[in-house]
Every structure is written in C-alpha cells, then in structure tokens.
Design an enzyme around this catalytic site. Structure first.
Site, short mmCIF file in Angstrom:
data_model
loop_
_atom_site.label_atom_id
_atom_site.label_comp_id
_atom_site.label_asym_id
_atom_site.label_seq_id
_atom_site.Cartn_x
_atom_site.Cartn_y
_atom_site.Cartn_z
N THR A 7 52.03 161.53 9.71
CA THR A 7 51.22 161.58 8.49
C THR A 7 51.43 162.86 7.70
O THR A 7 51.40 162.86 6.47
CB THR A 7 49.72 161.44 8.89
OG1 THR A 7 49.53 160.14 9.42
CG2 THR A 7 48.80 161.65 7.71
N SER A 48 55.08 158.80 15.01
CA SER A 48 55.14 159.32 16.38
C SER A 48 55.10 158.21 17.43
O SER A 48 55.53 158.40 18.56
CB SER A 48 54.02 160.33 16.62
OG SER A 48 52.77 159.70 16.73
N THR A 80 50.19 162.25 14.85
CA THR A 80 49.13 162.57 15.82
C THR A 80 48.95 161.49 16.89
O THR A 80 48.34 161.74 17.91
CB THR A 80 47.79 162.76 15.09
OG1 THR A 80 47.46 161.55 14.42
CG2 THR A 80 47.86 163.91 14.10
N ASP A 81 49.50 160.29 16.63
CA ASP A 81 49.21 159.17 17.53
C ASP A 81 49.62 159.43 18.98
O ASP A 81 48.90 159.05 19.91
CB ASP A 81 49.91 157.90 17.03
CG ASP A 81 49.26 157.34 15.78
OD1 ASP A 81 48.15 157.79 15.43
OD2 ASP A 81 49.87 156.45 15.15
N1 ASP Z 1 50.82 156.98 12.55
C1 ASP Z 1 50.93 158.40 12.38
C2 ASP Z 1 51.88 158.94 13.45
O1 ASP Z 1 51.48 159.20 14.55
C3 ASP Z 1 49.62 159.00 12.48
C4 ASP Z 1 49.56 160.47 12.24
O2 ASP Z 1 50.53 161.14 12.02
O3 ASP Z 1 48.45 160.99 12.27
O4 ASP Z 1 53.03 159.09 13.16
#
Ligand code: ASP
Length: 321
Positions: A7, A48, A80-81
C-alpha cells in the site's frame, strides 16, 4: 532501503504503476533534513501476499551485503499483510548488529492521513539509532518499535494495526528520538539460509482447529507436506476425537502446537483430557510456546528446509517459543 511494494507504493486512482522507493522517500517531510545517505533499491514490487520465502531471504542477503559494505542499518518497505511473517523470517537469519527495520502503510499515499511518510521517517530513525542495534529485525509503524517475533497485524484497516499483544512495543519514536524501553531476548541466527530448491519443496501446513473439527482437512497430509502447525483452542487444545489423528501425523512429521487466540503461550501440563496439551505432547506434538501459528510455521519451514531433524526442531522451539 529496499522497496518491495504494498500500500505504501500504491499511487491510488487510475494510476497503475507502483511508486518506486525514490518516489516514496521523496514524499517524506523531514527525511532529507535527517542527513541520512539513503541507498534505495527497488525489488519485488508486489503485494506482500505474493512474496515468497525465497524473495525475503534474497532481501536479507542484499541487506547483509549493504551492511558489510558499511550501511548503519536497513529499512524495508513492503505491504502490511504479511509483514509479521516476513519480519520474523528475516529475524531468524539476520546476523548483524545493524537494525533490520520493516515498515509499510495502511493508507495509500494519495489518501487523507496517509501514514507511509511518517512510518518511513520513523523507520529510518530506528535503522540509524545506536539504541536499536543488536535488536534483530524490528517492525516500525505508528511511531512504535516492535520485535519481529511478537508483532501481529491486529486490524484490517486501522493505521494502528501493528501490536505485540503478548509483549507490548519494545520502544517508541518520540519527538524524533528513538526510545527503546525493552529488549527482546536475542538468539543465535539460524545457520545460513537453506538451500532454495529444498526450501521450495518444503511444505508446512497450518491447521486452525474449529468447533466440532473432524480433521477431514488433514487427510493425506503425510504425502503432501513435511510439517504441520496446529492452531489449537485456548492454551493448546483440540477436540478429543482429533487427538489420535494428530498423534499419527506426528509419527511422520513434526507437528507444532500453538494457540489460535492471538496472544499468550500454549500450556505444557495443566490439563489432561483427550485433546489437551498434555495429551497432545504425549502423542508427540511439539510445544510452540509463545509463537503464534504464523510465526511457528515460518520457523518450522526454515528448520525443515535446513535439514533439521525432530530433536533439533523441538529444541529450536523450546528456545524461541
Ligand atoms: N495488500 C497490501 C499488501 O500487503 C496491504 C498493505 O500494504 O497494507 O501488499
């Protein structure tokens, strides 16, 4: 700094291309004033959820070379995932005193209250802070510093999503100063990363136990997987009827017992009913301690891919769990 996607790099709107690491850092107020010479590399610009163990280990190797060449610390930006898993994977093999800091964002750069810039600034501060040296891999978001081994993503959308429910944050970034309040126990890094082909071939399953679980999902696991993590109820319990099946699997592969609750440790000898922690340990399951199911799976896969046998695996979980 290594930029991986997520993100923090999603421009939003109709724009498709991800922001590069240089574009991410250019948008951070106060970063240039820190006077930190950032060497930014772009690798694996993917969500991620699409990262692999091999790619994360590649990043660790790249970061390791940078430290050997004189870098004071490393910042990795990613989604963050899966950050709680990648951070722990890096932590298990990171051999340096230099901080290995992972960060990301919950809000895209174009959104009101985007958190990426503040997180990058805090991450750079921690990566270059003498106080953070020797602490292994750290996760820095929302001005908190978390140990890779305890940190969890606890909310799907809240920018304050990262927490360490069993331990609390190790430190905070306050008025730009890194304040470390606690030190997580440090362990010897696992021996040099496993052979990549072997790693890819090493499948470790995660089974979350649920009410009235008959274990049908575990059918045939002996032939497809080399290890299993069980996310049990509460302190490490499963339905009594499931216990023999898990015991039978433990004769073929390491089976690690963890809790699905999200914090706290599994017990070792308090309950004695069929399916209790005592029963499961007697049937050969390995005590995962404080490691949550996701982190236990990371450790088990790395150990198996490195050729560790059951005793070495049990010992590693006794030390790190
Ligand atoms: N879907 C995103 C990822 O993990 C979520 C994020 O970055 O917060 O790549």
């Amino acid at each position: 700094m290594v930029a991986l996607g997520g993100t923090i790099s999603v421009p939003g709107g109709a724009r498709g291309a991800r922001l590069s690491g240089a574009e991410i850092t250019a948008a951070v107020p106060g970063l240039a004033e820190l006077g930190v010479a950032l060497d930014v590399r772009d690798v694996h610009a993917v969500p991620s959820g699409s990262l692999t163990f091999g790619q994360v280990l590649d990043v660790v190797e790249l970061a390791s070379r940078a430290v050997a060449d004189g870098a004071d610390g490393v910042v990795v930006t990613q989604g963050t995932d899966t950050l709680e898993e990648t951070a722990f994977l890096a932590d298990l093999v990171w051999p340096h005193e230099a901080p290995f800091v992972l960060t990301g964002a919950m809000r895209q750069p174009a959104m009101a209250g985007a958190d990426g810039p503040a997180n990058v600034l805090a991450a750079v501060r921690v990566a270059t802070a003498p106080e953070a040296r020797g602490a292994g891999a750290l996760v820095v978001l929302n001005d908190e510093v978390h140990a890779a081994r305890w940190v969890r993503k606890t909310h799907s959308t809240n920018p304050a999503t990262f927490g360490s429910p069993s331990a609390g944050p190790l430190g905070h970034v306050v008025e730009g100063r890194v304040r470390m309040l606690l030190a997580a126990p440090q362990h010897e890094p696992l021996k040099a990363g496993p052979d990549r082909e072997r790693l890819e071939a090493t499948r470790v399953a995660l089974h979350v136990v649920t009410l009235d679980d008959d274990g049908a999902q575990l059918q045939g696991l002996e032939t497809t997987h080399r290890g299993l993590v069980v996310a049990g109820f509460g302190v490490g319990h499963v339905p009594g009827a499931l216990a023999p099946r898990l015991g039978a699997l433990a004769e073929h592969m390491p089976v690690v017992l963890t809790s699905r609750t999200g914090s706290g440790s599994v017990l070792r000898h308090t309950y004695h009913a069929p399916g209790s922690e005592t029963d499961l340990r007697r049937r050969g399951l390995i005590d995962g301690g404080f490691l949550d199911p996701f982190k236990a799976r990371v450790l088990l896969r790395l150990l198996l891919a490195s050729g560790a046998g059951r005793d070495a695996i049990a010992e590693a979980f006794a030390v790190r769990g």
